[in-house]
Design a protein around this motif. Structure first.
Motif, short mmCIF file in Angstrom:
data_model
loop_
_atom_site.label_atom_id
_atom_site.label_comp_id
_atom_site.label_asym_id
_atom_site.label_seq_id
_atom_site.Cartn_x
_atom_site.Cartn_y
_atom_site.Cartn_z
N ALA A 59 -13.10 -20.57 4.56
CA ALA A 59 -12.82 -21.82 3.74
C ALA A 59 -12.47 -21.19 2.37
CB ALA A 59 -13.61 -22.87 4.07
N THR A 60 -12.81 -20.42 1.81
CA THR A 60 -12.70 -20.00 0.37
C THR A 60 -11.82 -18.52 0.29
OG1 THR A 60 -14.64 -18.83 0.58
CG2 THR A 60 -14.81 -21.04 -0.31
N VAL A 61 -12.49 -17.39 0.42
CA VAL A 61 -12.05 -16.01 -0.19
C VAL A 61 -11.07 -15.55 1.11
CG1 VAL A 61 -13.85 -15.92 -1.61
CG2 VAL A 61 -14.15 -14.93 0.60
N LEU A 62 -11.49 -15.66 2.39
CA LEU A 62 -10.87 -14.91 3.26
C LEU A 62 -9.24 -15.40 3.36
CD1 LEU A 62 -11.15 -13.03 5.61
CD2 LEU A 62 -11.73 -14.66 7.20
N PRO A 63 -8.91 -16.41 3.30
CA PRO A 63 -7.17 -16.40 3.41
C PRO A 63 -6.71 -15.85 2.25
CG PRO A 63 -8.25 -18.79 3.57
CD PRO A 63 -9.52 -17.68 3.43
N GLY A 64 -7.32 -15.77 1.05
CA GLY A 64 -6.71 -14.95 -0.09
C GLY A 64 -6.77 -13.44 0.26
N TYR A 65 -7.93 -13.24 0.86
CA TYR A 65 -7.62 -11.70 1.28
C TYR A 65 -6.57 -11.25 2.12
CZ TYR A 65 -12.46 -11.19 -0.82
OH TYR A 65 -13.48 -11.42 -1.75
N VAL A 66 -6.40 -12.05 3.21
CA VAL A 66 -5.33 -11.77 4.16
C VAL A 66 -4.02 -11.97 3.66
CG1 VAL A 66 -4.47 -12.84 6.33
CG2 VAL A 66 -7.05 -12.77 6.02
N VAL A 67 -3.66 -12.93 2.87
CA VAL A 67 -2.37 -13.17 2.10
C VAL A 67 -2.24 -12.15 1.49
CG1 VAL A 67 -1.00 -14.73 0.70
CG2 VAL A 67 -2.45 -15.65 2.63
N THR A 68 -3.10 -11.93 0.43
CA THR A 68 -2.73 -10.46 -0.47
C THR A 68 -2.78 -9.13 0.16
OG1 THR A 68 -4.25 -11.68 -2.22
CG2 THR A 68 -3.59 -9.41 -2.56
N SER A 69 -3.52 -9.28 1.32
CA SER A 69 -3.32 -7.72 2.02
C SER A 69 -1.95 -7.64 2.80
CB SER A 69 -4.45 -7.38 2.93
OG SER A 69 -5.57 -7.49 2.13
N VAL A 70 -1.58 -8.73 3.22
CA VAL A 70 -0.33 -8.78 4.13
C VAL A 70 0.94 -8.71 3.15
CG1 VAL A 70 1.21 -10.24 5.40
CG2 VAL A 70 -1.22 -10.24 6.00
N VAL A 71 0.84 -9.36 2.00
CA VAL A 71 2.19 -9.26 1.25
C VAL A 71 2.11 -7.96 0.63
CG1 VAL A 71 3.09 -10.14 -1.08
CG2 VAL A 71 2.02 -11.74 0.70
N LEU A 72 1.03 -7.35 0.15
CA LEU A 72 1.00 -6.09 -0.28
C LEU A 72 1.62 -4.84 0.51
CD1 LEU A 72 0.31 -4.16 -2.63
CD2 LEU A 72 -2.02 -4.24 -2.07
N CYS A 73 1.06 -5.09 1.75
CA CYS A 73 1.43 -4.20 2.98
C CYS A 73 2.90 -4.16 3.29
CB CYS A 73 0.66 -4.48 4.13
SG CYS A 73 -1.07 -3.95 4.08
N LEU A 74 3.49 -5.44 3.30
CA LEU A 74 4.96 -5.70 3.42
C LEU A 74 5.56 -4.81 2.56
CD1 LEU A 74 4.88 -9.42 4.76
CD2 LEU A 74 5.51 -6.98 6.14
N ALA A 75 5.36 -5.29 1.29
CA ALA A 75 5.97 -4.66 0.11
C ALA A 75 6.02 -3.20 0.07
CB ALA A 75 5.50 -5.05 -1.09
N VAL A 76 4.69 -2.59 0.34
CA VAL A 76 4.76 -1.26 0.53
C VAL A 76 5.52 -0.66 1.68
CG1 VAL A 76 3.01 0.72 0.61
CG2 VAL A 76 2.44 -1.12 -0.74
N ALA A 77 5.48 -1.24 2.69
CA ALA A 77 5.98 -0.81 3.94
C ALA A 77 7.52 -0.61 3.56
CB ALA A 77 5.52 -1.54 5.05
N VAL A 78 8.15 -1.59 3.26
CA VAL A 78 9.64 -1.68 2.98
C VAL A 78 9.90 -0.60 1.64
CG1 VAL A 78 11.47 -3.08 2.05
CG2 VAL A 78 9.88 -4.05 3.63
N GLY A 79 9.11 -0.65 0.88
CA GLY A 79 9.45 0.40 -0.37
C GLY A 79 9.15 1.96 0.13
N VAL A 80 8.25 2.23 0.77
CA VAL A 80 8.04 3.64 1.16
C VAL A 80 8.80 3.95 2.20
CG1 VAL A 80 5.77 3.80 0.58
CG2 VAL A 80 6.32 3.17 2.77
#
Length: 549
Positions: A59-80
């Motif tokens: 209800a608090t921190v987990l959605p933020g961890y998931v969204v941040t990690s997913v967005v970061l991974c998508l950006a890094v995947a496309v970039g590399v």
């Protein structure tokens, strides 16, 4: 009857000796598997309090961890994928002045720990940094003139230009195998250059791109230094916050399990892509060597920009930014403590490298002598260790320590794990035995099996075979394995930060702490030392690629 009894007794003794020979392998398997098993076993301690903690995180921190990690991974995947594929295609399929230099220069960002690049860019681009100060002074501006670099896009930028060499190396190898020959065949059939690249070269490189992206994403998810310094709420940062700030081992274990599942999925993707890559590469076609397409005029400028910008952004500029405080004022640098930090790093690196090489030699020797299910299973466990994030290792090693402390206070488990080098060296071995094993196995691949048969006929068996026959032929591979483990240990931050003994700060830990305290000028000295150490395997890799051509 006596003969039968002797045969039975001899068979029992032989079986007992074989089982006794497997004891070191079983101990090695336990050593490598215990941290992961302890994290998974934390879910067995499920109760109402554990469920409440999980619901609160959801209800608090987990959605933020998931969204941040997913967005970061998508950006890094496309970039590399874009940067690595473009640079690999430029130096493999085309010929232009400076191509030979870019072939090895594009590997230089491998020497840069991502957190060091983050410190360098922050020091130069922050509000009080030299860039914004110069712009305000030149144009009479007030306030911030450049966006804050410590955010999610800034973290993606750092990861892209430090991790693209994973894609570059694999795509370059895939294209060098057959792409040039098939593109030449397509040219003879009348296909234009754009179609040859789009329909021939890049389809061959797709498995290599997927494998490189998976490796880069595993490094991104395992990172703690960049995420913590930039304030990015990823899973690794959340694990440390749950354990150290909230003092909640159950929450840390649950987050570590989720991260481990994601890493396992990425590892499966990488292994699947590697199998497809081996199938797609095949063997080099015979006949005359197909020559790269020569570039002229403006095409050369494009090739220089494609190859030069990643080197500039991933290595040259960060090194220049860190050299600035060293050249500006040597007196502010912590030279008096630098030797102590270096000694701690060298000591941990040397001990871990020696133990990792010894374990790799034992395992590789057993694989060669008796490749049964046990030896193959332990080898696979060793290979998986490098994919386990440091944050997961910390939780996996400290969970059983806490259990022992509660059930057996006289054991002193906490002291042995955190006040001595036992815990940190254990974590290093779990992560880096696979690095040593790959190098030792490559050395064993060059030793013919007939040599073992000849040695046994002359009476050299068991450990004597390893000591008198294999070791003289494996010295160079073992030295390379030790060097690679040594460098990885020097740069390791997450596990070292928590498990290091008291008053045993390493270069990586000190660089992180100084940067966290906004003493970026002082952090330049240990950071540059880490970069210099990281250049050693890059030089060896570059020489290996040149000799293999």
């Amino acid at each position: 009857m006596l003969t039968i009894l002797i045969c039975i007794t001899g068979g029992s003794i032989s079986m007992f000796l074989r089982r006794l020979r497997d004891v070191p392998l079983v101990l090695l398997a336990v050593l490598l598997l215990l941290p992961v098993l302890s994290v998974a076993a934390s879910w067995l301690d499920w109760n109402a309090a554990s469920g409440q903690i999980l619901r609160e995180m959801a209800a608090t921190v987990l959605p933020g961890y998931v969204v941040t990690s997913v967005v970061l991974c998508l950006a890094v995947a496309v970039g590399v994928a874009v940067v690595g594929s473009a640079t690999a295609a430029a130096v493999t399929l085309f010929d232009f002045p400076g191509r030979r230099v870019f072939e090895w220069a594009l590997l230089l960002p491998l020497a840069m720990p991502a957190y060091v690049v983050a410190y360098a860019y922050t020091d130069f681009l922050q509000f009080s940094g030299p860039f914004q100060s110069w712009v305000r002074g030149q144009f009479g501006l007030q306030g911030r003139v450049f966006p804050e670099v410590r955010n999610l896009p800034g973290a993606a930028w750092v990861f892209i230009f430090t991790l693209y060499p994973y894609v570059y190396l694999l795509v370059r190898a895939a294209l060098a195998e057959r792409a040039a020959h098939l593109m030449e065949a397509a040219r003879l059939l009348g296909a234009p250059l754009a179609r040859r690249i789009g329909r021939v070269a890049f389809p061959l490189a797709r498995p290599a791109v997927a494998a490189g992206m998976a490796l880069a994403l595993m490094e991104t998810l395992a990172d703690f230094g960049v995420a913590s310094y930039f304030g990015i709420q990823t899973f690794s940062a959340g694990i440390y916050k749950a354990w150290l700030a909230m003092d909640n081992r159950i929450a840390a274990a649950q987050l570590a399990t989720m991260l481990l599942v994601v890493v396992a999925l990425l590892l499966g993707l990488e292994l699947r892509a590697q199998r497809r890559l081996r199938f797609a590469a095949g063997t080099r076609a015979g006949g005359a060597e197909a020559l790269p397409v020569p570039l002229r005029g403006g095409q050369r400028w494009v090739a220089w920009a494609v190859c030069g910008l990643p080197v500039l952004l991933g290595f040259v500029l960060p090194v220049a930014f860190m050299l600035r405080p060293l050249l500006a004022d040597w007196s502010v640098l912590p030279w008096d403590r630098f030797l102590a930090w270096s000694f701690n790093s060298l000591r941990l690196g040397a001990i871990s490298a020696a133990l990792a090489v010894a374990a790799a030699l034992l395992l590789a020797f057993q694989l060669r002598r008796s490749p049964n299910a046990l030896t193959r299973g332990v080898a696979q466990l060793a290979g998986l260790g490098y994919a386990v994030p440091g944050a997961v290792l910390v939780v996996g090693l400290l969970l059983p320590v806490g259990w022992l402390q509660r059930t057996w206070p006289q054991s002193g488990a906490g002291y042995w794990m955190t006040a001595t080098m036992l815990g940190i060296v254990w974590a290093y071995l779990v992560r880096f035995v696979s690095v040593a094993l790959q190098s030792v196995q490559s050395g064993y691949a060059r030793i013919p099996a007939s040599l073992d048969d000849s040695a046994r006929m002359l009476g050299a068996g068991g450990m004597s075979l390893l000591a008198r026959v294999h070791w003289p032929l494996l010295k160079r591979s073992a030295a390379a394995a030790g060097l690679l483990v040594f460098v990885d240990v020097m740069k390791e931050l997450p596990a070292t930060l928590v498990l290091r003994p008291f008053d045993s700060d390493t270069l990586a830990v000190v660089a992180y702490q100084l940067a966290r305290d906004e003493r970026l000028g002082e952090a330049a000295l240990p950071s540059l030392a880490l970069v210099l150490v990281g250049l050693v395997p890059v030089i060896l890799l570059s020489r290996t690629l040149r000799s293999a051509r």
